[in-house]
Design an enzyme around this catalytic site. Sequence first.
Site, PDB file in Angstrom:
ATOM      1  N   PRO A   2       1.117  -1.330   0.344  1.00 27.51           N
ATOM      2  CA  PRO A   2      -0.494   0.021   0.399  1.00 27.51           C
ATOM      3  C   PRO A   2       0.710   1.290   0.158  1.00 27.51           C
ATOM      4  CG  PRO A   2      -0.729  -1.689   1.686  1.00 27.51           C
ATOM      5  CD  PRO A   2       0.766  -1.937   1.456  1.00 27.51           C
ATOM      6  N   GLU A   3       0.459   2.164  -0.538  1.00 25.41           N
ATOM      7  CA  GLU A   3       1.374   3.388  -0.938  1.00 25.41           C
ATOM      8  C   GLU A   3      -0.058   4.689  -0.685  1.00 25.41           C
ATOM      9  OE1 GLU A   3       2.808   4.404  -4.901  1.00 25.41           O
ATOM     10  OE2 GLU A   3       2.685   1.597  -4.869  1.00 25.41           O
ATOM     11  N   LYS A  61       4.011   6.246   4.229  1.00 26.85           N
ATOM     12  CA  LYS A  61       2.919   4.748   4.426  1.00 26.85           C
ATOM     13  C   LYS A  61       2.198   5.083   5.812  1.00 26.85           C
ATOM     14  CE  LYS A  61       5.620   3.722   0.087  1.00 26.85           C
ATOM     15  NZ  LYS A  61       6.047   2.485  -0.553  1.00 26.85           N
ATOM     16  N   ARG A 267      11.973  -5.767  -8.343  1.00 27.59           N
ATOM     17  CA  ARG A 267      10.144  -5.845  -8.762  1.00 27.59           C
ATOM     18  C   ARG A 267      10.633  -5.302 -10.289  1.00 27.59           C
ATOM     19  NH1 ARG A 267       8.574  -0.915  -4.860  1.00 27.59           N
ATOM     20  NH2 ARG A 267      11.237  -0.457  -4.261  1.00 27.59           N
TER      21      ARG A 267
END
Length: 287
Positions: A2-3, A61, A267
């Site tokens: 989550p950002e 975050k 990533r």
Amino acid sequence: MPELPEVETVRQGLAKWVSGRRITTVEVRHPRAVRRHLPGPEHFAAVLAGRRVLDACRRGKYLWLPLDSDDAIIGHLGMSGQLLLQPEDAPDEAHLRLRFGFDDNGPELRFVDQRTFGGLSVSAGGATLPAEIAHIARDPMDPAFSEREFAAAIRRRRTEVKRALLDQTLISGVGNIYADEALWRSRLHGVRPTDALTAPAALRLLGHVREVLGEALVAGGTSFDSLYVNVNGESGYFDRSLNVYGREGLPCHRCGAPIRREPFMNRSSYSCPRCQPRPRRVTRENP
């Protein structure tokens, strides 16, 4: 992971449904959920019993809940953490890690985390801003965020522009998804050297970061699976508006070229080869 839009959506839900309520019981179902609370699970539960939650706040975050004791509960969702409001008689979730009961007999707060990378802890005297997260920069949606300071700081860095956007000590809340989206809007490749940016280019990039974060927040964030949900268990829908992230091989919405995927820090980065060409050489632009 989550950002900013996802964490801010959760924060808004906590502010609405938890703020002002007094904690009566704390059940630690898995010790990893409170591993950052060094005194241990028993102390975590004991120090929170009887405390009233005053608000719900966020830095990047991270979430924190100021308490009437001047302490705070710090939370990080990790990759799969969920803070859910559930009726007391609702069945336990498969990956329930923590449970908070309140004195109004209303919905209890549950921390559910499949991968157990997230967690909660108590920050002594951290109601205003926990010392544990004070090193994290303000996010670009914060009214106190300085555009000029950001533009100057990113141009001083000797790194690549995407790496700079993910540096939480420079600008917080931006992760892999929204960095790729902002870079696409800015027509910049992620490996562009930060010290080759002009001040106007840095400010334009910041503007696009704010745009994409704001639009994602309105949409409730981005949900690619069931792991990210708001406090009511609802998914965000910004994934329908993504221009590059996760769209390998699909046509660019601007020019039609197939979106490319490149490896990045274990990533992936997504970009348009036509709109965002890789820089041919490292040169510093004139200010």
